[in-house]
Design an enzyme around this catalytic site. Structure first.
Site, PDB file in Angstrom:
ATOM      1  CG  ASP A 243      -1.941   1.115   1.186  1.00 27.23           C
ATOM      2  OD1 ASP A 243      -1.873   2.060   0.288  1.00 27.23           O
ATOM      3  OD2 ASP A 243      -2.916   1.142   1.986  1.00 27.23           O
ATOM      4  CG  HIS A 337      -5.679   3.355  -6.226  1.00 22.57           C
ATOM      5  ND1 HIS A 337      -6.679   4.476  -5.647  1.00 22.57           N
ATOM      6  CD2 HIS A 337      -4.750   3.400  -5.109  1.00 22.57           C
ATOM      7  CE1 HIS A 337      -6.401   4.775  -4.426  1.00 22.57           C
ATOM      8  NE2 HIS A 337      -5.056   4.276  -4.049  1.00 22.57           N
TER       9      HIS A 337
END
Length: 429
Positions: A243, A337
């Site tokens: 992440d 994303h």
């Protein structure tokens, strides 16, 4: 969940001795000195490159492991809890001032909180009524950070000192915001590498509030423990993804300009401070886990195994946004994303992300209430978080698998000097 690297986890040094002293505690000693954490590791370098020194430990004491002995300084240019690496356990809590507390009551509260934070971060006990929850632990990299919400200024008669950057965040079409778990007059972030140390600090802060403020909402988070991997690496979230791979770094020439309010500040009391955007983001894990790994990678734009861009290389390799496959299709989809959140796709907008994962149980349908407590830092949220979130709101492939459920924006002033408390420039200026 922007594609910006999280601070790397720390790898603790090998413990000198995992035992603790069996001698009876002596009154007046801090829990840090009592357990021999002083001098256990010599010098500890923080994320910002500052060295923390320890005095020689008493001969009769037994040192903690380096994980427990690491100490973060409370006083400094910036508040703690911004530049430090990810911590294993965290608590986010917002308070509303009691009716009639006003500016005087707020100042007294911040003075108490600052002294408690200083003591606990140094591995000491509270001045009175300590719960002994963390008695056997060292500082464990404890950090306590304080911020002010938009409503704080009206409650204290300081509306003229409210920063323009603290204007409420705009509504986003994908939001499902619970107002009862959003915003607040005061915000406190607590982090540590030991769960009991973090909980001890949370209880101390709550007790210190007394009748001056009451809890509005509180959330608990966690990250991978330092040393859990063979080497420091970017963390994974509960979707299993690495992440964030492009977090701004203090070594970059424009880091301070992007993350911290310059000195002199506008307003002056915000010099060396920052703005924290806090969002509770629910991950729809059942839906996400039905996707194949390849489909998940298309949503993110990066390989799940190592975080490398789909265009090849390693995690830190620059993404080739123009690369196409044999069919002529973009290798990184337009709605991926990682493509949407790149700073160079958002006018250079950048945030220092320092989030926590959360899991608040499983509902009656067997669905986990889990996700990310998103915390990002920037010098101006209108140039940092807002433009990126607007773009995500218009077409991020990840949006169908997440839900923003609470939100807050807080002005976090610079660090307190020795003998001062956080926010003193605002409350006594």
């Amino acid at each position: 969940m922007a594609d910006q690297s999280l601070p790397q986890t720390r790898t603790p040094e090998k413990a000198v001795n995992d035992g603790v002293s069996e001698s009876a505690p002596k009154e007046g000693l801090s829990r840090r000195r009592l357990l021999g954490t002083a001098g256990a590791t010599g010098l500890v370098l923080g994320a910002a490159g500052g060295a923390v020194g320890y005095a020689a430990r008493p001969a009769e004491a037994t040192p903690l492991t380096s994980l427990g002995s690491e100490e973060v300084m409370f006083h400094g240019k910036h508040q703690p809890g911004i530049l430090q690496g990810l911590q294993a356990r965290g608590h986010l809590v917002a308070f509303d001032l009691a009716a009639g507390a006003g500016r005087k009551g707020a100042a007294a509260l911040l003075r108490r909180w600052s002294e408690t934070a200083r003591r606990l971060m140094a591995g000491e006990t509270m001045t009175s009524d300590d719960t002994d929850v963390a008695r056997d632990a060292g500082p464990s990299s404890l950090t306590i950070t304080f911020g002010f919400g938009h409503s704080f200024f009206a409650r204290t008669g300081l509306e003229k000192q409210r920063p323009l950057a603290l204007d409420p965040l705009p509504d986003f079409s994908s939001d499902r915001i619970d107002k009862a778990r959003s915003n607040g007059d005061l915000w406190v972030q607590i982090g540590a590498d030991d769960a009991l140390v973090a909980f001890h600090a949370l209880r101390a802060i709550q007790k210190d509030a007394g009748g001056a403020a009451k809890v509005r909402w509180q959330m608990n988070g966690f990250n991978r423990s330092p040393g859990a991997t063979a080497h420091p690496m970017t963390a994974r979230n509960l979707m299993g993804q690495i992440d964030g791979t492009r977090n701004p770094k203090p070594t970059e020439s424009d880091f301070d300009r992007r993350i911290f309010v310059p000195s002199p500040g506008d307003p002056a009391w915000m010099a060396n401070g920052s703005y924290a955007v806090v969002r509770r983001i629910r991950m729809l894990l059942d839906d996400w886990e039905q996707l194949t790994v390849k489909a998940q990678e298309q949503v993110i734009g990066r390989r799940k195994a190592d975080g490398a861009p789909l265009t090849g290389g390693s995690e830190t390799t620059a993404m080739d946004l123009e690369k196409t496959d044999a069919k002529g299709d973009l290798v990184v989809p337009l709605n991926a994303h990682a493509r949407i959140t790149r700073p160079d796709q958002n006018g250079g907008a950048a945030m220092l992300r320092r989030p926590w994962s959360f899991h608040d149980g499983i509902d009656t349908d067997g669905v986990p209430d889990a996700g990310l407590l998103f915390v990002c830092w920037q010098a101006d949220p209108l140039r940092g978080f807002v433009p990126v979130q607007r773009k995500l709101d218009r077409g991020d492939a990840l949006s169908r698998y997440i839900r923003h459920e609470s939100s807050g924006l807080f002005a976090v002033p610079g660090g307190a000097a020795e003998g001062d408390y956080v926010g003193q420039g605002l409350l006594e200026g």
